[in-house]
Design an enzyme around this catalytic site. Sequence first.
Site, PDB file in Angstrom:
ATOM      1  N   ALA A 156      -8.377  -3.462   2.866  1.00  0.00           N
ATOM      2  CA  ALA A 156      -9.379  -2.397   2.943  1.00  0.00           C
ATOM      3  C   ALA A 156      -8.893  -1.057   2.409  1.00  0.00           C
ATOM      4  O   ALA A 156      -9.685  -0.160   2.176  1.00  0.00           O
ATOM      5  CB  ALA A 156      -9.844  -2.232   4.388  1.00  0.00           C
ATOM      6  N   GLY A 157      -7.607  -0.937   2.238  1.00  0.00           N
ATOM      7  CA  GLY A 157      -7.073   0.357   1.809  1.00  0.00           C
ATOM      8  C   GLY A 157      -7.547   0.732   0.411  1.00  0.00           C
ATOM      9  O   GLY A 157      -7.814  -0.122  -0.427  1.00  0.00           O
TER      10      GLY A 157
ATOM     11  N   ARG B 135      -2.322   6.153  -3.918  1.00  0.00           N
ATOM     12  CA  ARG B 135      -1.219   6.410  -4.844  1.00  0.00           C
ATOM     13  C   ARG B 135      -1.406   5.728  -6.204  1.00  0.00           C
ATOM     14  O   ARG B 135      -0.610   5.890  -7.110  1.00  0.00           O
ATOM     15  CB  ARG B 135       0.102   5.967  -4.199  1.00  0.00           C
ATOM     16  CG  ARG B 135       0.550   6.899  -3.096  1.00  0.00           C
ATOM     17  CD  ARG B 135       1.630   6.266  -2.230  1.00  0.00           C
ATOM     18  NE  ARG B 135       1.084   5.310  -1.269  1.00  0.00           N
ATOM     19  CZ  ARG B 135       1.821   4.584  -0.436  1.00  0.00           C
ATOM     20  NH1 ARG B 135       3.128   4.678  -0.453  1.00  0.00           N
ATOM     21  NH2 ARG B 135       1.247   3.734   0.414  1.00  0.00           N
TER      22      ARG B 135
ATOM     23  N   LYS C  37      -7.264  -0.771  -4.864  1.00  0.00           N
ATOM     24  CA  LYS C  37      -5.898  -1.212  -5.191  1.00  0.00           C
ATOM     25  C   LYS C  37      -5.764  -2.720  -5.360  1.00  0.00           C
ATOM     26  O   LYS C  37      -5.152  -3.188  -6.321  1.00  0.00           O
ATOM     27  CB  LYS C  37      -4.929  -0.731  -4.111  1.00  0.00           C
ATOM     28  CG  LYS C  37      -3.514  -1.235  -4.342  1.00  0.00           C
ATOM     29  CD  LYS C  37      -2.483  -0.494  -3.552  1.00  0.00           C
ATOM     30  CE  LYS C  37      -2.570  -0.782  -2.084  1.00  0.00           C
ATOM     31  NZ  LYS C  37      -1.491  -0.098  -1.349  1.00  0.00           N
TER      32      LYS C  37
ATOM     33  N   ASN D 296     -12.921 -26.050 -49.523  1.00  0.00           N
ATOM     34  CA  ASN D 296     -12.097 -24.893 -49.878  1.00  0.00           C
ATOM     35  C   ASN D 296     -12.983 -23.654 -49.878  1.00  0.00           C
ATOM     36  O   ASN D 296     -13.972 -23.585 -50.599  1.00  0.00           O
ATOM     37  CB  ASN D 296     -11.478 -25.109 -51.262  1.00  0.00           C
ATOM     38  CG  ASN D 296     -10.351 -24.117 -51.503  1.00  0.00           C
ATOM     39  OD1 ASN D 296     -10.541 -22.910 -51.336  1.00  0.00           O
ATOM     40  ND2 ASN D 296      -9.196 -24.609 -51.891  1.00  0.00           N
TER      41      ASN D 296
HETATM   42  C1  UD1 Z   1       2.723  -1.307   5.639  1.00  0.00           C
HETATM   43  C2  UD1 Z   1       3.539  -1.389   6.946  1.00  0.00           C
HETATM   44  C3  UD1 Z   1       5.031  -1.192   6.642  1.00  0.00           C
HETATM   45  C4  UD1 Z   1       5.462  -2.232   5.642  1.00  0.00           C
HETATM   46  C5  UD1 Z   1       4.588  -2.203   4.377  1.00  0.00           C
HETATM   47  C6  UD1 Z   1       4.908  -3.391   3.517  1.00  0.00           C
HETATM   48  C7  UD1 Z   1       2.107  -0.535   8.748  1.00  0.00           C
HETATM   49  C8  UD1 Z   1       1.803   0.621   9.591  1.00  0.00           C
HETATM   50  N1  UD1 Z   1       3.065  -0.357   7.849  1.00  0.00           N
HETATM   51  O1  UD1 Z   1       2.897   0.017   5.138  1.00  0.00           O
HETATM   52  O2  UD1 Z   1       5.763  -1.306   7.812  1.00  0.00           O
HETATM   53  O3  UD1 Z   1       6.811  -2.019   5.287  1.00  0.00           O
HETATM   54  O4  UD1 Z   1       3.201  -2.289   4.748  1.00  0.00           O
HETATM   55  O5  UD1 Z   1       4.193  -3.371   2.316  1.00  0.00           O
HETATM   56  O6  UD1 Z   1       1.519  -1.579   8.902  1.00  0.00           O
HETATM   57  N2  UD1 Z   1      -5.083  -1.707   5.083  1.00  0.00           N
HETATM   58  C9  UD1 Z   1      -6.324  -1.942   5.597  1.00  0.00           C
HETATM   59  N3  UD1 Z   1      -6.884  -0.995   6.414  1.00  0.00           N
HETATM   60  C10 UD1 Z   1      -6.258   0.148   6.739  1.00  0.00           C
HETATM   61  C11 UD1 Z   1      -4.961   0.392   6.206  1.00  0.00           C
HETATM   62  C12 UD1 Z   1      -4.402  -0.563   5.384  1.00  0.00           C
HETATM   63  O7  UD1 Z   1      -6.932  -2.972   5.335  1.00  0.00           O
HETATM   64  O8  UD1 Z   1      -6.829   0.941   7.497  1.00  0.00           O
HETATM   65  C13 UD1 Z   1      -4.478  -2.718   4.201  1.00  0.00           C
HETATM   66  C14 UD1 Z   1      -4.250  -2.192   2.793  1.00  0.00           C
HETATM   67  O9  UD1 Z   1      -5.332  -2.515   1.942  1.00  0.00           O
HETATM   68  C15 UD1 Z   1      -3.001  -2.959   2.360  1.00  0.00           C
HETATM   69  C16 UD1 Z   1      -2.277  -3.238   3.657  1.00  0.00           C
HETATM   70  O10 UD1 Z   1      -3.217  -3.073   4.699  1.00  0.00           O
HETATM   71  O11 UD1 Z   1      -3.321  -4.173   1.740  1.00  0.00           O
HETATM   72  C17 UD1 Z   1      -1.093  -2.294   3.887  1.00  0.00           C
HETATM   73  O12 UD1 Z   1      -1.552  -0.971   3.941  1.00  0.00           O
HETATM   74  P1  UD1 Z   1      -0.729   0.222   3.341  1.00  0.00           P
HETATM   75  O13 UD1 Z   1      -1.444   1.463   3.627  1.00  0.00           O
HETATM   76  O14 UD1 Z   1      -0.363  -0.057   1.928  1.00  0.00           O
HETATM   77  O15 UD1 Z   1       0.575   0.166   4.275  1.00  0.00           O
HETATM   78  P2  UD1 Z   1       2.028   0.628   3.916  1.00  0.00           P
HETATM   79  O16 UD1 Z   1       2.106   2.114   4.034  1.00  0.00           O
HETATM   80  O17 UD1 Z   1       2.451   0.025   2.646  1.00  0.00           O
HETATM   81 CA    CA Z   2       1.466  -1.093   1.030  1.00  0.00          CA
END
Ligand code: UD1
Ligand code: CA
Length: 454
Positions: free
Chosen positions: A9-10, A14, A21, A373
């Site tokens: 969902a993120g 970045r 993403k 040809n």
């Molecule tokens: C997360 C972990 C971190 C780990 C890293 C590995 C947490 C708090 N941190 O950090 O410990 O080392 O992944 O890659 O879990 N997402 C949602 N909804 C949200 C937030 C995120 O679905 O509200 C999804 C994002 O789409 C993504 C995944 O969860 O696919 C990870 O989210 P992201 O924000 O990238 O976490 P990191 O900061 O990378």
């Molecule tokens: Ca991540």
Amino acid sequence: MFKTVILAAGQGKRMFSDTPKVLHFLAGKSLLQHVADTVATLTTESPIIVFGHQGQLVKETLPNTPATWVEQKEQLGTGHALLQTLPHIPDGQRVLVLYGDVPLINASTLKNLLNTPENSLGLITANVSQPAGLGRIVRDAQNKIIDIIEEKDTTETQRAISEINSGIYYIPKKFLSNWLPALTNNNSQKEYYLTDIIRLAVKEHIPIYAVKPSYEEEILGVNDKIQLAHLERFFQKKLAEKLMQQGTTLADPTRIDIRGSLTVGKDIFIDVNVIFEGNVILGNRCQIGANSILKNVILGDDVEIKPHSVIEGAEINQSCVIGPFARIRPGTTLAANVHVGNFAEIKNSFIGENTKIHHVSYTGDSTLGKKVNIGAGTIVCNYDGVNKYRTTIEDGAFIGSNSSLVAPVNIGAGAIIGAGSIINRDAPPHQLTLARAQQTTIEGWKRRNKEGES
Ligand code: UD1
Ligand code: CA
């Protein structure tokens, strides 16, 4: 029985992109598709995918992936994301949690994770060279995992820890049902961190098992374009190694890109900067010249593709020689031993055995027989601005240079078309047909000089 959840969902701030993403591409496939495809090798049960940003778009790009789509309206953190899925997970099951932005996780590593004993928590961790940005695994004096700290919340000592959290877990639903609603967002990002469940597990004396991947790239996430490029290169290197293990010679293993599936025969040579897309099959002893692009192509044995050729949606049979600078477009079949030369474009056509189309020409919507040809500069005029029509050129016909064949038209077997002809009616077999202004010489004509006097 277990249920798979993919968090996707993120937004991926970045990435600085309008595209969510998880829809960015790695080796020709979205990050999320990579994860979904790996899941499909483990279980026939469809995953739950948590979507948020541009959810409709995310769904549409995975039309062949059956899934339960769960919306997370606001992205309040990974813990909050997983909480949304609980109503869709049957009681008594365990939950495999994957991230849509960690694309290269291997099925074999996940199988090890799935072997986590019951009533315990399994997670994948790794010691990596560059832990920056990732959650750190905190262990006690007995080497037991006691916490995961997000980089932004670490102390200096914790930042030095090289063991990181992959974000991939295997957890009984009953634990999640207790823990997830209890999470708080008292941290620097004001998010509900899924990682905080470790502390809750420790408090309840739930055993925690860490599984290691075969190599660190398996668990690296994509958060920005630098990480995306890093994983792309890593993945391509692996694919190149696999090809070489199968006996293919690569001029330079760092200069080949496979964005799909490539099946190879024996004794193949691939020169530098070749891109393969979709499904490509190469027969024995094929040679692929530098800077060529092959997409959804089948090559028979002994085909030679010379440099700078672009071939898509075509079947090319044995001993054909293509290029340099040839373009073959979808719907084309070349029978055996066809030669296509430079700046020749062929679209949606069947070209019979031993036919030669050597230079600067366009052949579209055509059926050519054997040993035809096609002279330099020949154009098949297949389109009248509204409709497209077919052209047929029968066995052994010879089309003189710079001719235009205005479709629909048929050139009979063995016919010869005089150079520079514009042919808009059928040409009979075995005869010379010409359609061009007669050459005349005007007696007594004098060139003007610069002053305009004759
Ligand atoms: C997360 C972990 C971190 C780990 C890293 C590995 C947490 C708090 N941190 O950090 O410990 O080392 O992944 O890659 O879990 N997402 C949602 N909804 C949200 C937030 C995120 O679905 O509200 C999804 C994002 O789409 C993504 C995944 O969860 O696919 C990870 O989210 P992201 O924000 O990238 O976490 P990191 O900061 O990378
Ligand atoms: Ca991540």
